[in-house]
Scaffold this motif. Structure first.
Motif, PDB file in Angstrom:
ATOM      1  N   TRP A  78      32.504  63.426  41.809  1.00 38.19           N
ATOM      2  CA  TRP A  78      31.773  63.629  40.552  1.00 38.19           C
ATOM      3  C   TRP A  78      30.608  62.628  40.501  1.00 38.19           C
ATOM      4  O   TRP A  78      30.696  61.545  39.931  1.00 38.19           O
ATOM      5  CB  TRP A  78      32.726  63.463  39.377  1.00 38.19           C
ATOM      6  CG  TRP A  78      32.148  63.743  38.013  1.00 38.19           C
ATOM      7  CD1 TRP A  78      32.096  62.891  36.960  1.00 38.19           C
ATOM      8  CD2 TRP A  78      31.591  64.986  37.548  1.00 38.19           C
ATOM      9  NE1 TRP A  78      31.525  63.511  35.870  1.00 38.19           N
ATOM     10  CE2 TRP A  78      31.209  64.804  36.202  1.00 38.19           C
ATOM     11  CE3 TRP A  78      31.364  66.232  38.148  1.00 38.19           C
ATOM     12  CZ2 TRP A  78      30.621  65.807  35.440  1.00 38.19           C
ATOM     13  CZ3 TRP A  78      30.773  67.242  37.388  1.00 38.19           C
ATOM     14  CH2 TRP A  78      30.413  67.020  36.063  1.00 38.19           C
ATOM     15  N   THR A 112      27.248  65.601  38.172  1.00 44.37           N
ATOM     16  CA  THR A 112      27.113  64.854  36.918  1.00 44.37           C
ATOM     17  C   THR A 112      25.808  65.175  36.193  1.00 44.37           C
ATOM     18  O   THR A 112      25.710  64.973  34.986  1.00 44.37           O
ATOM     19  CB  THR A 112      27.172  63.338  37.163  1.00 44.37           C
ATOM     20  OG1 THR A 112      26.160  62.972  38.116  1.00 44.37           O
ATOM     21  CG2 THR A 112      28.533  62.926  37.696  1.00 44.37           C
ATOM     22  N   LEU A 118      33.227  66.340  32.819  1.00 44.29           N
ATOM     23  CA  LEU A 118      34.117  66.563  33.956  1.00 44.29           C
ATOM     24  C   LEU A 118      35.057  67.741  33.721  1.00 44.29           C
ATOM     25  O   LEU A 118      35.199  68.617  34.588  1.00 44.29           O
ATOM     26  CB  LEU A 118      34.911  65.293  34.254  1.00 44.29           C
ATOM     27  CG  LEU A 118      35.848  65.335  35.467  1.00 44.29           C
ATOM     28  CD1 LEU A 118      35.060  65.598  36.747  1.00 44.29           C
ATOM     29  CD2 LEU A 118      36.617  64.020  35.579  1.00 44.29           C
ATOM     30  N   SER A 174      40.446  68.285  37.186  1.00 42.25           N
ATOM     31  CA  SER A 174      39.618  67.093  37.066  1.00 42.25           C
ATOM     32  C   SER A 174      40.458  65.904  37.524  1.00 42.25           C
ATOM     33  O   SER A 174      41.613  65.774  37.145  1.00 42.25           O
ATOM     34  CB  SER A 174      39.197  66.880  35.609  1.00 42.25           C
ATOM     35  OG  SER A 174      38.553  68.013  35.084  1.00 42.25           O
ATOM     36  N   ARG A 176      40.629  61.793  37.612  1.00 42.30           N
ATOM     37  CA  ARG A 176      40.034  60.598  37.000  1.00 42.30           C
ATOM     38  C   ARG A 176      40.579  59.297  37.578  1.00 42.30           C
ATOM     39  O   ARG A 176      40.071  58.243  37.259  1.00 42.30           O
ATOM     40  CB  ARG A 176      40.269  60.611  35.488  1.00 42.30           C
ATOM     41  CG  ARG A 176      39.456  61.669  34.756  1.00 42.30           C
ATOM     42  CD  ARG A 176      39.596  61.560  33.244  1.00 42.30           C
ATOM     43  NE  ARG A 176      38.618  62.375  32.563  1.00 42.30           N
ATOM     44  CZ  ARG A 176      38.742  63.681  32.329  1.00 42.30           C
ATOM     45  NH1 ARG A 176      39.852  64.305  32.740  1.00 42.30           N
ATOM     46  NH2 ARG A 176      37.787  64.351  31.718  1.00 42.30           N
ATOM     47  N   GLU A 184      36.344  59.606  39.873  1.00 37.45           N
ATOM     48  CA  GLU A 184      36.287  60.928  39.251  1.00 37.45           C
ATOM     49  C   GLU A 184      35.852  61.973  40.276  1.00 37.45           C
ATOM     50  O   GLU A 184      34.858  61.802  40.978  1.00 37.45           O
ATOM     51  CB  GLU A 184      35.332  60.919  38.057  1.00 37.45           C
ATOM     52  CG  GLU A 184      35.823  60.047  36.915  1.00 37.45           C
ATOM     53  CD  GLU A 184      34.955  60.122  35.688  1.00 37.45           C
ATOM     54  OE1 GLU A 184      35.504  59.995  34.580  1.00 37.45           O
ATOM     55  OE2 GLU A 184      33.734  60.324  35.826  1.00 37.45           O
TER      56      GLU A 184
END
Length: 263
Positions: A78, A112, A118, A174, A176, A184
């Motif tokens: 990400w 991004t 996200l 997603s 994290r 991410e």
């Protein structure tokens, strides 16, 4: 280890990448002849990029009608779309920018700078998968899915002892809390990966030896995610000698464990 899994061992990383490239080009031509098109899931990492570069440099590269091949990705960092960390940027530089592809058949994960958060990005990729799926399905039929395997046995961005490897409902998650940077990420889940007709896992280097041995010994999927990988037709492990160093002897049986001499 089930009969539909095979390990192909090569002397070094260069011969490994060249062998995968040759097999891939032959198989993709066959798939297009049979189905009229092909769908491929790409991976990142050093060997993922080396394999794509070997495909680019192969004399057989232009035997493929690349306009009939769709490209997806197993996971993505990400970060901004221009980041060198992006798997899709690496793939474009290694191969996609050098072949006559149909841009509408290239499906990178959002970045991004896409204007999405996200979780919105994971939902958007799931929707894109569904848009290109056969009727009644939630994602396309993938002909070949490439996977790298980390020293910890992770695949895509599905890491040991994390919730992602246990996700059974969502096609895209997603991430994290990735144990390796960036924290991410976006990733396909194991049910999507295992829906692929063929899964090709690529491992090279001594740091992958333990992960390969545990995977082939059918370790806990929660502890070694690669152990849960099963293609619907075939699962191939392309490895170099260093990565094969810790494969248990009882798993190196004829028909399951191939060396270059057997090919």
């Amino acid at each position: 280890m089930t009969a539909d899994r095979r390990v192909l061992v090569h002397p070094d990383k260069a011969s490994l990448a060249a062998s995968i490239a040759a097999r891939f080009l032959t198989k993709i031509v066959d798939i297009i002849d049979e189905k009229g098109e092909a769908s491929v899931v790409l991976t990142g990492g050093t060997m993922g990029q080396a394999t794509l570069e070997a495909i680019r440099e192969s004399p057989a590269r232009d035997s493929v009608d690349w306009s009939k091949v769709s490209f997806w990705w197993g996971d993505e960092r990400w970060v901004e779309s221009s980041s060198d960390d992006r798997n899709d940027k690496q793939a474009r530089e290694a191969l996609l920018d050098h072949i006559a592809i149909d841009p509408s058949r290239v499906h990178p994960f959002p970045s991004t700078d896409s204007g999405l958060e996200l979780d919105e990005a994971s939902a958007a990729y799931a929707a894109e998968l569904a848009e290109h799926a056969p009727e009644g399905a939630a994602w396309p039929e993938f002909d070949i899915t490439f996977l790298g395997v980390g020293p910890d046995g992770h695949i895509a961005s599905l890491f040991p002892e994390r919730g992602g490897i246990r996700e059974a409902e969502k096609p895209v998650i997603s991430v994290r809390n990735s144990p390796k940077p960036p924290p991410e990420r976006l990733s396909l889940t194991l049910p999507v990966i295992n829906s692929s007709l063929r899964i090709w896992l690529v491992l090279a280097g001594a740091d992958k030896a333990s992960a390969l041995g545990l995977t082939l010994a059918d370790a806990s999927v929660n502890e070694v995610p690669a152990a849960g990988v099963r293609g619907r037709r075939r699962t191939l492990f392309f490895v170099d000698k260093e990565a094969a160093a810790e494969v248990p002897e009882n798993l190196t049986t004829p028909g399951l464990f191939w060396t270059g001499d057997d090919a």
